[in-house]
Design a protein around this motif. Structure first.
Motif, mmCIF file in Angstrom:
data_model
loop_
_atom_site.group_PDB
_atom_site.id
_atom_site.type_symbol
_atom_site.label_atom_id
_atom_site.label_comp_id
_atom_site.label_asym_id
_atom_site.label_seq_id
_atom_site.Cartn_x
_atom_site.Cartn_y
_atom_site.Cartn_z
ATOM 1 N N HIS A 138 3.013 -10.225 12.437
ATOM 2 C CA HIS A 138 2.321 -10.055 11.161
ATOM 3 C C HIS A 138 3.272 -9.462 10.117
ATOM 4 O O HIS A 138 4.058 -8.564 10.408
ATOM 5 C CB HIS A 138 1.119 -9.119 11.353
ATOM 6 N N GLU A 139 3.202 -9.970 8.891
ATOM 7 C CA GLU A 139 4.071 -9.471 7.826
ATOM 8 C C GLU A 139 3.613 -8.077 7.405
ATOM 9 O O GLU A 139 2.439 -7.850 7.086
ATOM 10 C CB GLU A 139 4.053 -10.405 6.622
ATOM 11 N N ARG B 179 10.869 -7.932 8.237
ATOM 12 C CA ARG B 179 9.709 -7.226 7.697
ATOM 13 C C ARG B 179 8.412 -7.620 8.395
ATOM 14 O O ARG B 179 7.327 -7.545 7.825
ATOM 15 C CB ARG B 179 9.581 -7.432 6.185
ATOM 16 N N CYS B 180 8.521 -8.034 9.663
ATOM 17 C CA CYS B 180 7.336 -8.436 10.425
ATOM 18 C C CYS B 180 7.195 -7.556 11.667
ATOM 19 O O CYS B 180 8.179 -7.030 12.193
ATOM 20 C CB CYS B 180 7.432 -9.900 10.846
ATOM 21 N N GLU C 236 -9.238 2.556 5.180
ATOM 22 C CA GLU C 236 -8.009 2.549 4.391
ATOM 23 C C GLU C 236 -7.632 3.991 4.047
ATOM 24 O O GLU C 236 -8.454 4.761 3.554
ATOM 25 C CB GLU C 236 -8.220 1.759 3.102
ATOM 26 N N TYR D 5 -1.959 1.170 3.414
ATOM 27 C CA TYR D 5 -2.004 0.456 4.688
ATOM 28 C C TYR D 5 -3.041 1.104 5.578
ATOM 29 O O TYR D 5 -3.423 2.252 5.389
ATOM 30 C CB TYR D 5 -0.638 0.410 5.370
ATOM 31 N N CYS E 44 1.459 -1.590 12.711
ATOM 32 C CA CYS E 44 1.039 -2.893 12.199
ATOM 33 C C CYS E 44 -0.441 -2.844 11.840
ATOM 34 O O CYS E 44 -1.264 -2.383 12.637
ATOM 35 C CB CYS E 44 1.308 -3.966 13.252
ATOM 36 N N GLN E 45 -0.779 -3.349 10.633
ATOM 37 C CA GLN E 45 -2.173 -3.348 10.203
ATOM 38 C C GLN E 45 -3.004 -4.362 10.968
ATOM 39 O O GLN E 45 -4.223 -4.285 11.006
ATOM 40 C CB GLN E 45 -2.274 -3.679 8.702
ATOM 41 N N LYS F 145 2.750 0.766 -0.539
ATOM 42 C CA LYS F 145 1.386 0.277 -0.728
ATOM 43 C C LYS F 145 0.465 0.911 0.307
ATOM 44 O O LYS F 145 0.901 1.460 1.295
ATOM 45 C CB LYS F 145 1.344 -1.253 -0.599
ATOM 46 N N LYS G 254 3.283 -4.810 5.033
ATOM 47 C CA LYS G 254 3.259 -4.535 3.602
ATOM 48 C C LYS G 254 4.358 -3.558 3.234
ATOM 49 O O LYS G 254 4.832 -2.793 4.066
ATOM 50 C CB LYS G 254 1.904 -3.963 3.198
ATOM 51 N N ALA G 255 4.723 -3.564 1.965
ATOM 52 C CA ALA G 255 5.739 -2.625 1.496
ATOM 53 C C ALA G 255 5.262 -1.205 1.736
ATOM 54 O O ALA G 255 4.069 -0.899 1.678
ATOM 55 C CB ALA G 255 6.016 -2.852 0.015
ATOM 56 N N GLU G 256 6.214 -0.305 1.989
ATOM 57 C CA GLU G 256 5.877 1.060 2.391
ATOM 58 C C GLU G 256 5.114 1.800 1.318
ATOM 59 O O GLU G 256 4.337 2.707 1.603
ATOM 60 C CB GLU G 256 7.165 1.811 2.736
#
Length: 464
Positions: free
Chosen positions: A382-383, A375-376, A400, A391, A360-361, A389, A385-387
């Motif tokens: 926390h939501e 997807r949390c 990053e 992170y 989780c970011q 993208k 992000k798509a894989e």
């Protein structure tokens, strides 16, 4: 006497079944925190009850004292039991009564010379090799001394049935793993000094306060200096703590452990002490500030806090990305394959880290991708992000890192592991015993030869 749990009785039944099938040297795998000593004590009670002699072998003094207390509580006939440190027993073999059964605790050490001397001295004895992790760093595995393995319940099964506490696992990554170097199967102290971000010491306290504030915790450090710095940071934050290591006087160490058990200390920082066997029942948080290449150490570190209690969720905080090497503690592991010496193994890997792990970011929680809910993050909601993208990979500066960079990092790690294994395999060979170009290149690197030497020797070999 202890009342045995069903899975402990099942393990004992399997031991006797294996003996009836003709096996005399049997590995008994049981995960950490599942009562190996109680199982051994019950087997010893049954053995001495039939007027047979038992020998119990261990390599740590602290564990020996606890084992003796457990054996007595289980009504073992101590007049028929020899219990001692492997170093001491291996020097007194001529003066000891031959045992009918040998129980070896933490048996992943059992290929060491002192253990082998004991095994060779009593070739007719039954031997039970107890360990949570029947795999060794290096080439030779336990199939060199054992002829069967009994695998205990999985960590997932034990957690689902409330014999181990559920946990949350957080990865913080205060480390530059490219600086780590191995010697004798694990990272050197010098390379760990270089690899650990100097910010880690303050970050350990901040992340403890964020993720586990008020929970009693054990911190694993790689050196006395680092352990003392961690303790100082906790003290500066007003959190009661103590540091113990191999140089701490025995009475001082015992007093500090007793204070921790009485909950008069919140944090116990240690160097290579609270791994195998030592009973610390009220630990609710583990903090790893020491990277390792040893699966045995990783599981002992990470599972130290998993003693169950009603309503408890343990917290594991990994500042050094050990999960990148080993996955999560709950991973299924192929122990039957792990005990096989490497050149006899099938192509199936024993180092697979298992299901896809994500982080989780927001909270740095580390979990299986399949555990996400809508997807949390299952820890903080926390939501994710798509894989495909970018992170944030777990480091203290929230740097990053692109997915492609993370994949490259893991491939580089895998390549290094392969290279290290190749180097160890050719270390004792002469050039005449080398076969592949990769072996010649590894030999040249090991002995400081120029790269052209490997190609010339390999071409020469092929001509002949």
């Amino acid at each position: 006497m202890f009342t045995l749990r069903d899975y402990q009785t099942e393990t004992i039944d399997k031991v006797y079944q294996s003996m009836r099938q003709g096996h005399k040297r049997i590995i008994v795998q049981q995960p950490p925190r599942t009562g190996k000593t109680v199982i051994m004590a019950e087997i010893a009670r049954r053995t001495t009850g039939k007027n047979n002699r038992v020998m119990f072998v261990i390599h740590r003094k602290e564990v020996l004292a606890q084992a003796k207390a457990t054996f007595k509580q289980q009504n073992v006939d101590m007049g028929l039991a020899t219990m001692g440190m492997v170093q001491s027993l291996s020097r007194r073999l001529d003066n000891l009564s031959p045992p009918d059964l040998i129980l070896i605790d933490e048996a992943h050490h059992a290929l060491a010379k002192s253990y082998v001397r004991i095994l060779q001295a009593y070739p007719d004895a039954y031997v039970l090799f107890f360990t949570a992790t029947p795999v060794r760093t290096g080439h030779d595995q336990l199939d060199q001394v054992a002829d069967d393995i009994i695998v205990g319940k999985s960590i997932k099964w034990l957690t689902d049935h409330h014999f181990l506490a559920p946990y949350k696992y957080y990865g913080l990554g205060d480390i530059d793993r490219t600086k780590l170097r191995k010697r004798n199967g694990d990272y050197t102290v010098e390379s760990m000094d270089q690899a650990l971000d100097r910010k880690i010491y303050g970050n350990i306290v901040r992340q403890y306060q964020r993720l586990a504030n008020g929970k009693q915790a054990v911190v694993y450090c790689h050196s006395v200096e680092s352990a003392k710095r961690v303790m100082a940071e906790f003290e500066k934050a007003g959190i009661s703590s103590a540091e113990v290591d191999g140089n701490t006087p025995a009475k001082t160490r015992d007093d500090l452990v007793a204070k921790f058990r009485r909950q008069e200390l919140m944090i116990l920082v240690n160097v290579n002490l609270f791994t195998e066997g030592v009973d610390l029942p009220n630990v609710d948080c583990v903090i790893m500030a020491r990277p390792t290449q040893s699966l045995a150490l990783y599981l002992q570190f990470s599972m130290r806090c998993l003693n169950p209690r009603e309503g408890k969720t343990a917290i594991i905080i990994d500042h050094v990305d050990n999960f990148l090497t080993f996955g999560l503690p709950i991973n299924d592991r192929d122990w039957e394959q792990a005990i096989v010496t490497k050149d006899k193994r099938t192509s199936k890997s024993t180092g697979d880290v298992g299901p896809a792990i994500t982080q989780c970011q927001e909270c740095f929680g580390t979990f299986y991708r399949s555990d996400m809910k809508d997807r949390c993050c299952p820890y903080c909601g926390h939501e994710m992000k798509a894989e495909n993208k970018d992170y944030k990979v777990v480091n203290v500066d929230l740097q990053e890192i692109k997915n492609a960079e993370l994949v490259k990092h893991r491939k580089d790690m895998a390549q290094k592991i392969i290279q290290d294994n190749l180097m160890s395999n050719i270390a004792g060979k002469s050039p005449g015993q080398l076969r592949t170009l990769q072996e010649f290149q590894a030999y040249a690197k090991l002995h400081g030869f120029k790269p052209g030497w490997a190609w010339y020797q390999y071409k020469n070999r092929r001509k002949h």
